[in-house]
Each structure stands twice: as structure tokens, then as C-alpha cells.
Design a protein around this motif. Structure first.
Motif, PDB file in Angstrom:
ATOM      1  N   ASP A 148       0.868  -1.155   0.000  1.00 30.09           N
ATOM      2  CA  ASP A 148      -0.078   0.038   0.113  1.00 30.09           C
ATOM      3  C   ASP A 148       0.904   1.168   0.149  1.00 30.09           C
ATOM      4  N   HIS A 162      -6.621   0.583   5.435  1.00 32.11           N
ATOM      5  CA  HIS A 162      -5.357   0.011   4.808  1.00 32.11           C
ATOM      6  C   HIS A 162      -4.310  -0.203   5.909  1.00 32.11           C
ATOM      7  N   GLU A 202     -10.648  -3.092  -4.102  1.00 32.52           N
ATOM      8  CA  GLU A 202      -9.480  -2.903  -3.460  1.00 32.52           C
ATOM      9  C   GLU A 202      -8.503  -4.104  -3.403  1.00 32.52           C
ATOM     10  N   SER A 203      -9.456  -5.196  -3.403  1.00 30.18           N
ATOM     11  CA  SER A 203      -8.632  -6.534  -3.532  1.00 30.18           C
ATOM     12  C   SER A 203      -7.942  -6.712  -5.039  1.00 30.18           C
ATOM     13  N   PHE A 241      -4.663  -4.560  -2.690  1.00 29.89           N
ATOM     14  CA  PHE A 241      -4.681  -3.938  -1.221  1.00 29.89           C
ATOM     15  C   PHE A 241      -5.125  -5.402  -0.370  1.00 29.89           C
ATOM     16  N   SER A 284      -6.732  -4.918   2.338  1.00 28.63           N
ATOM     17  CA  SER A 284      -7.745  -4.236   3.122  1.00 28.63           C
ATOM     18  C   SER A 284      -8.529  -4.889   3.991  1.00 28.63           C
TER      19      SER A 284
END
Length: 210
Positions: A9, A113, A153-154, A158, A160
Motif C-alpha cells: 500500500d 489500509h 481494493e482486492s 490491497f 484491506s
């Protein structure tokens, strides 16, 4: 030193720092101010933890005291400083701030994050003065938009983690904060207040016993 974000990140945010403010809308200041109103002390000293380029700081400074931006991404922090913001490069889990030193901590669209969010929340609680507040804006993962964000986000890579407002309130409670859901929905806000009857010195004694 561990990083404020997961290592991947950090690299991502360093790469996109110059474009971040172009792509991201301004922070919604209303819900953040409502969260700060949960404090039972004047809010003058504020940290914007994982504050990146100072997106939340810019919004809040128009309404009151300007926060200090804390971030581990050198690229993002450089953008905040170039914009005239005070910035500190530091890990959310080990803030270079003494116990009870600030009136408020805000974490806007960034807690998911962090590699150790519980530690970051506990650290924020540590630096709050009695009556001070931690205000976190996050994304509700079970809403329609939230499910899409989790997948996006995956896909980006990330690692997350997202929580419902109730789950985040529970994490706040574990850090000794009294909680309130300030705003519900996809982009929700939770505030946690450090009890006024817990002296700052108790944190030092607690660490000494361990």
C-alpha cells in the motif's frame, strides 16, 4: 520500523501521490465536525493520522484548528507539506506523541489500509487528553457500494480490512473509548471519546506494569 500501511500500500500511494488529489473528492467536513463535537474539551490540537496529502486537514482547517498530518508514505506527505501543511512521517501504531497530548485524532478513509488497526486505535486513544475524541470515517462493507469497494481494493492488490459501524464501535470500546455512530451508511463516521475520569498518568503506570 513497521509501516503505516501494508508495504504494498505504501508503494502504491508513493506512486500516485501527485495524482491523488486530482482523483479524490474533497473530504466531507460536516460528519467529521459532528464527530469532533463529541469531545468534552476544546478541540485545538488535532492529528490527521494516515492523512496522506492532507485531504481531511484541508477541509477541517477551513472550520477550525489545522491538524498535523501524520503519514508513513513519503510521497503523500511531501504533497501535504508542499501545500503548506505541517507533516510528520510516522507509523500509526507508534505515534511520536506523548500521552494525552492532543484533543482529537481523525482517520479518514484510511483505517482499512493499516496492518494493525487495533493497535492504531489504541495508540490514538493513548495520545488523547481526557475528554478528547478519535473520529474515524470508514466504508460500510455490507452496503451495495461497500461490497463493490471491497472487490475493487482486492483487485488492486490491497490487503484491506473493512468493518461495520458496530464492529468499529466494539474496537473503540476495547481501547477504552466511549463510542457514538455519528453518520451511518456507505461512508460512515464513528467517534470515540476518552473518558474524563481516566487520568493521563494511568497510561504510564499501565506500561510500567508490563
Amino acid at each position: 520500523m513497521s509501516s503505516l500501511y501494508g508495504s504494498g500500500d505504501v508503494r502504491f500511494f508513493d506512486r500516485i501521490a501527485r495524482l491523488y488529489d486530482v482523483a479524490m473528492p474533497s473530504a466531507r467536513v460536516g460528519p467529521l465536525l459532528s464527530g469532533l463535537e463529541y469531545a468534552r474539551r476544546p478541540v485545538e490540537r488535532v492529528l490527521d493520522v494516515a492523512g496522506g496529502t492532507g485531504r481531511a486537514t484541508r477541509a477541517l482547517s477551513r472550520e477550525g484548528p489545522e491538524p498535523v498530518v501524520v503519514d508513513f508514505s513519503a510521497g503523500m506527505l511531501a504533497r501535504a507539506r508542499a501545500d503548506g501543511r505541517e507533516g510528520v512521517r510516522a507509523d500509526a501504531g507508534t505515534l511520536p506523541v506523548r500521552d494525552g497530548a492532543v484533543d482529537a485524532v481523525v482517520v479518514v478513509d484510511a483505517l482499512h489500509h493499516l496492518p494493525d488497526p487495533k493497535r492504531a486505535i489504541a495508540e490514538a486513544a493513548r495520545v488523547l487528553a481526557p475528554g478528547g475524541v478519535l473520529v474515524v470515517q470508514e466504508f460500510h462493507p455490507t452496503t451495495t457500494l461497500g461490497r463493490g469497494l471491497v472487490l475493487a481494493e482486492s483487485a488492486v492488490g490491497f490487503d484491506s480490512t473493512f468493518w461495520t459501524p458496530a464492529e468499529l464501535c466494539e474496537m473503540f470500546g476495547q481501547a477504552g473509548l466511549r463510542t457514538r455512530i455519528v453518520r451511518d451508511g456507505f461512508e460512515y463516521v464513528v467517534a470515540g471519546r476518552r473518558p474524563e475520569d481516566v487520568p493521563v498518568a494511568s497510561d504510564e503506570r499501565k506500561r510500567e506494569r508490563h
